[in-house]
Design an enzyme around this catalytic site. Structure first.
Site, PDB file in Angstrom:
ATOM      1  N   HIS A 141       6.254  65.086 -73.562  1.00 53.42           N
ATOM      2  CA  HIS A 141       6.986  63.926 -74.071  1.00 53.42           C
ATOM      3  C   HIS A 141       8.353  63.795 -73.411  1.00 53.42           C
ATOM      4  CE1 HIS A 141       4.374  63.297 -77.796  1.00 53.42           C
ATOM      5  NE2 HIS A 141       3.906  64.393 -77.226  1.00 53.42           N
TER       6      HIS A 141
ATOM      7  N   ASP B 138      10.604  58.589 -79.616  1.00 49.65           N
ATOM      8  CA  ASP B 138       9.217  59.016 -79.728  1.00 49.65           C
ATOM      9  C   ASP B 138       8.677  58.628 -81.093  1.00 49.65           C
ATOM     10  OD1 ASP B 138       6.899  61.027 -80.262  1.00 49.65           O
ATOM     11  OD2 ASP B 138       7.356  61.306 -78.140  1.00 49.65           O
TER      12      ASP B 138
END
Length: 502
Positions: free
Chosen positions: A35, A140
């Site tokens: 990520h 995120d």
């Protein structure tokens, strides 16, 4: 709280009366390599187009970003790191456990997510001091708590989850219709109502099937905040997933900003080598070995940062590679089982393949390897970062998914793009769980590698399709390309929103 990095003058200026404001993005990645890497790539892309970027991180993760910071400073790009202390010990985690690849048990996954949530107050305190505040938060999807902060300050919040649009759309339908809760058996085949093309997958292979106590409530908050967001940012490009991007926008009623492939902000060897952790071997040695091989002759095998393969499965994989008689580069991550694997390698395997096999232990310079002309195939776990890196390099793939959305990515590569072959994984290797059985035999490895790397018409067609998608990926980020235009529009729109509210 520490701010580090370069914060030079940027473009992306928006006029409002007599004042000029640079569009400023706050990026909040999930603390996991898969990520963080695309978020750092996004930071670079936005900055190259003139926006100012603040990237939230923690001390341990910041230390891993030394290469990224050096590249940003060398290019004089307006990117700064905002380092927040990570409360690992307060949430029952080992001291310094600030990244998902340091979490040793799925029982601690909830603790880790809650520790990430504790970044809320220090981040909010920093934001309240900014005059003017950032123009937009891109966080995120796991950081649902950033939605509250953005609303408090009147800042648009866009979500990022690191999936492709194909998998994101399937995940959305799955949560919207509570599909997993309705299926009682792990092998029950799930259908996805409203998906634009036929899609079926066993429950166990669906994202979100990892059973962690207490995670259900967090998943609900993530979905709720995702639906309240102002849109989605995707690491993909229009030409790859047109149908799924359009379907996603219709279903959620929000803009989907495809601004990838983000890895293509690394156009030269120096910036490629700066991504992620420091490689566990000398890049020059690796490239020298590849230079000695024929173009398109080498199969590259790598399963990402979170997969730790069991010794018995590694043996089967190795024996399959040996039987294929093809040159290979094999990245091995065995975690705490490394001594067992090293014993097997020392018993003769490494010596047996020394002329045509290179074994890398730990982290590898994946982008450098994939872009080398000697690489003819990529055996991958189908994490989206690796998958899109393979697409950009124009390399066909052997798909070996393990968990999360990786089985959906396999469907995209094999069934829709037709640029890969399945190795034939029957079961799911859950993250941070003991693998009980060999999932893939040496014969299955041999068959898949031979199918991908042979000179037959089907394999040649696959290679041509892979090269074509690679060219389309590169064009998307060139001036006038679909992602290039989306980045500029994103900066302009968020800047206009900021000026309208000031």
């Amino acid at each position: 709280m520490t701010i580090a990095g370069h914060a030079g003058d940027g473009g992306g200026d928006q006029q409002h009366g007599s004042t000029t404001t640079v569009t400023h993005f706050l990026l909040v990645p999930m603390m996991a390599q898969g990520h963080i890497i695309p978020m750092t790539d996004l930071a670079r892309l936005l900055a190259e187009h003139g926006a100012q970027v603040s990237l939230v991180t923690t001390p341990v993760n910041a230390a891993r970003m030394a290469g990224f910071v050096a590249a940003i400073e060398e290019a004089s790009l307006p990117v700064q790191l905002l380092k927040l202390p990570f409360p690992a010990a307060e949430y029952g985690l080992p001291d310094g456990c600030e990244n998902m690849d340091m979490v040793q048990s799925k029982d601690l996954f909830k603790n880790f997510i809650e520790a990430c949530g504790a970044l809320r107050e220090p981040l909010a305190a920093w934001l309240r001091q900014q005059r003017p505040p950032p123009s937009c938060v891109i966080s995120d999807v796991m950081h649902w708590w950033t939605g509250d902060i953005a609303r408090e300050l009147g800042i648009p919040r866009l979500t990022f989850n690191g999936f492709c649009t194909f998998a994101s759309l399937a995940r959305y339908i799955m949560y919207r219709d509570n599909i997993l809760e309705k299926a009682t058996d792990e092998e029950e085949v799930i259908t996805f109502p409203g998906f634009p093309t036929p899609l079926e997958l066993p429950k166990a292979k669906c994202p979100g099937s990892l059973c962690v106590p207490g995670l259900e409530q967090i998943r609900d908050k993530i979905y709720e905040e995702e639906m309240r967001s102002d849109g989605k940012v995707m690491n993909s490009f229009q030409e790859l997933e047109t149908l799924y991007i359009e379907s996603m926008e219709r279903m959620i009623g929000k803009k989907v900003w495809t601004v990838g492939p983000m890895c293509l902000c690394h156009k030269d060897r120096n910036t490629m080598a700066a991504r992620g952790n420091k490689a566990s071997m000398d890049e020059a040695q690796c490239l020298q070995w590849l230079d000695s091989k024929k173009p398109g002759s080498v199969i590259f095998v790598s399963f990402g940062s979170l997969v730790s393969t069991e010794p018995q499965q590694l043996v089967e994989l190795g024996m399959g590679l040996e039987a294929s008689k093809r040159p290979f580069i094999w990245v091995i991550k065995a975690g705490n089982k490394s001594p067992e694997v090293e014993e097997w390698l020392a018993e003769g395997f490494e010596e047996c393949v020394i002329d045509r096999g290179m074994i890398i232990r730990g982290w590898a310079p994946q982008m450098l390897i994939l872009w080398h002309q000697a690489i003819g195939g990529f055996m991958t776990h189908c994490g989206w970062n690796s998958t899109i890196e393979g697409i950009c390099a124009g390399v066909p793939m052997v798909t070996w998914p393990h968990f999360a959305e990786q089985f959906l990515n396999e469907k995209l590569v094999v069934d829709l793009l037709k640029t890969g072959v399945e190795v034939g994984v029957k079961g799911v290797t859950q993250w941070a769980s003991e693998q009980k059985d060999v999932m893939v035999t040496r014969n299955a490895v041999l068959t898949a590698v031979s199918t991908l790397m042979n000179d037959g018409e089907a394999a040649e067609e696959m290679r041509m399709r892979a090269k074509d998608f690679g060219m389309k990926a590169r064009r998307a980020l060139e001036e006038g390309g679909s992602s290039y235009n989306n980045i500029r529009l994103l900066i302009q729109e968020m800047g206009h929103k900021q000026n309208a509210s000031s």
